[in-house]
Design a protein around this motif. Structure first.
Motif, PDB file in Angstrom:
ATOM      1  N   LEU A   6      26.104  43.357   2.973  1.00  0.00           N
ATOM      2  CA  LEU A   6      26.087  41.741   3.224  1.00  0.00           C
ATOM      3  C   LEU A   6      24.966  41.338   3.946  1.00  0.00           C
ATOM      4  N   LYS A   7      24.668  41.967   4.849  1.00  0.00           N
ATOM      5  CA  LYS A   7      23.371  41.440   5.631  1.00  0.00           C
ATOM      6  C   LYS A   7      22.254  41.643   5.074  1.00  0.00           C
ATOM      7  N   ILE A  18      21.504  38.439   2.758  1.00  0.00           N
ATOM      8  CA  ILE A  18      21.182  37.317   3.767  1.00  0.00           C
ATOM      9  C   ILE A  18      19.708  36.567   3.252  1.00  0.00           C
ATOM     10  N   PRO A  19      18.844  37.231   3.427  1.00  0.00           N
ATOM     11  CA  PRO A  19      17.542  36.456   3.246  1.00  0.00           C
ATOM     12  C   PRO A  19      17.645  35.945   1.695  1.00  0.00           C
ATOM     13  N   GLU A  62      29.242  45.501   5.761  1.00  0.00           N
ATOM     14  CA  GLU A  62      28.537  44.963   6.786  1.00  0.00           C
ATOM     15  C   GLU A  62      27.048  44.926   6.424  1.00  0.00           C
TER      16      GLU A  62
END
Lengths: 168, 260
Positions: free
Chosen positions: A10-11, A14-15, A7
């Motif tokens: 992956l986060k 994101i950008p 988690e």
């Protein structure tokens, strides 16, 4: 990797995924839809990621595939040629003339040219990684890069105008 | 490894622009470049393209992440059992699709590892498998109820006779198929599904190799197995998440039927 690590990792991507998606689709809504699909698929397939390999390149591969499917369905492609998108760009005064020029000219390129220009020039990936992401031989990557950059240069210097009209 | 640059190739120009040359190669490149105004102009234009791309898109990196992205899909899958039950309940009402979705996702396969060693056809088939197997609404372009049309169309596009093998004896019915691009031109993907929602795909494309016939070869990723072989003009890959022996049986059935 445990779920909470996934988690987190992956986060963190994101950008970068959003920047790549925005550059590919030029439409913020389409781009975030693409990111969302990509995250979902990446999450579902997390067990197939090879630990130690480049997570970003792996996610970009997924996004490339999603994007290519999107083009095939003509959805995102339409957005590229959409008049309103173009005029919206032209009125965005926060950006310099050159940046707006690049944006318009980039959208006139073939999607496969645009993609390698973005992966190499913006995302700074190696040509080998680009070949894997786009599932094309490295020679094809190089020739797309050559043609794409040259076409972009001509469009930006005005000599590609005639062609621009015929594309439309 | 450094090389001695004697000739400026297109490839070198881009590698220079993208900072992919070694320091030594970079110095050599610049040395040659300084006597070539046309080259300088070109390099400057390409460097400017890269700089403008950053100027245009780097702001996205700083934007706040929309809640639709930061909450999905990770959070709800990691959340408490109670939350999961609520989510499933909602999904159930959203379209009664829960069975189908969990069935397919449980069989997720086809990794996409940037470091590939196996043959390109097995890899291409595996990627195609990964992209389409999870599809809920559009797993195939042409469904099995139009099998005749599907087979005719794919045969035409590949320039070779394609048949859809009958895997019903193994419990897998034909879902349909689609046409895919590949490095060797058109490729075909046929999808099969059993009654628990497990899916197999058969990928076919022109072999483009000197080998006319090969034995079955095995390709494995974390969650996916594939057998691939070449027979005549065509290369075949069967991809699935079933165990190796079961997949080998399937590969044998396919091979046997197609060589008739």
């Amino acid at each position: 990797m445990k779920n909470h690590e996934w988690e987190h990792n992956l986060k963190q991507q994101i950008p970068n995924l959003r920047r790549y998606a925005r550059a590919l689709t030029k439409n913020a809504t389409c781009a975030d839809d693409l990111v969302q699909d990509c995250l979902e698929r990446g999450w579902n397939k997390r067990n197939s990621w090879a630990p130690g390999s480049n997570l970003r390149a792996w996610l970009f591969t997924i996004m490339h595939n999603l994007y290519v499917n999107g083009i095939r369905r003509q959805q995102m492609h339409q957005n590229f040629l959409d008049e309103s998108t173009t005029s919206q760009i032209a009125h965005d005064n926060d950006k310099s003339y050159l940046v707006r020029d690049l944006e318009v000219c980039l959208s006139r390129l073939k999607p496969e040219y645009r993609e390698v220009i973005i992966l190499a020039g913006l995302e700074n990936l190696s040509y080998k990684e680009i070949a894997l992401i786009t599932d094309t031989p490295i020679g094809t990557v190089m020739s797309r890069l050559s043609r794409g950059r040259e076409e972009l240069r001509q469009l930006m210097s005005g000599t590609g105008k005639a062609k621009l009209v015929s594309v439309k | 490894m450094n090389m001695i640059i004697t000739d400026i190739t297109e490839e070198l120009i881009h590698a220079y622009v993208d900072s992919q040359l070694s320091p030594d190669e970079r110095i050599q490149f610049e040395h040659i470049m300084k006597n070539d105004p046309e080259l300088i102009e070109k390099v400057e234009a390409y460097k400017q393209q890269n700089a403008l791309l950053h100027e245009l898109f780097d702001s996205v990196l700083e934007e706040p992440i929309p809640s639709s992205l930061s909450t999905l899909p990770v959070n709800y899958k990691n959340s408490s059992i109670l939350f999961k039950m609520v989510a499933s309940f909602m999904l159930l009402f959203a379209g009664g699709l829960v069975g189908g979705i969990t069935g397919w996702y449980a069989n997720e396969q086809t990794p996409e590892n940037p470091v590939f060693t196996a043959s390109s056809i097995a890899r291409a088939a595996t990627i195609a498998h990964m992209v389409y197997v999870p599809e809920v609404k559009h797993p195939v372009e042409v469904a099995a109820d139009q099998e005749k049309h599907l087979v005719k169309w794919l045969s035409k596009r590949l320039g070779n006779n394609i048949n859809a093998p009958d895997l019903n004896p193994l419990g897998f019915g034909l879902v349909g198929g689609r046409l895919l691009p590949s490095e060797n031109g058109a490729a075909a993907q046929l999808m099969y599904e059993n009654n628990t929602g497990e899916r197999l795909t058969l990928y076919i494309r022109n072999a483009n190799t000197n080998e006319k016939t090969t034995a079955f070869r095995y390709y494995e990723e974390t969650n996916a197995n594939a057998f691939y072989w070449i027979d005549g003009n065509l290369g075949y890959v069967i991809v699935g998440d079933i165990n190796k022996n079961q997949l080998l049986d399937t590969a044998n059935t396919v091979y046997h039927q197609l060589s008739l």
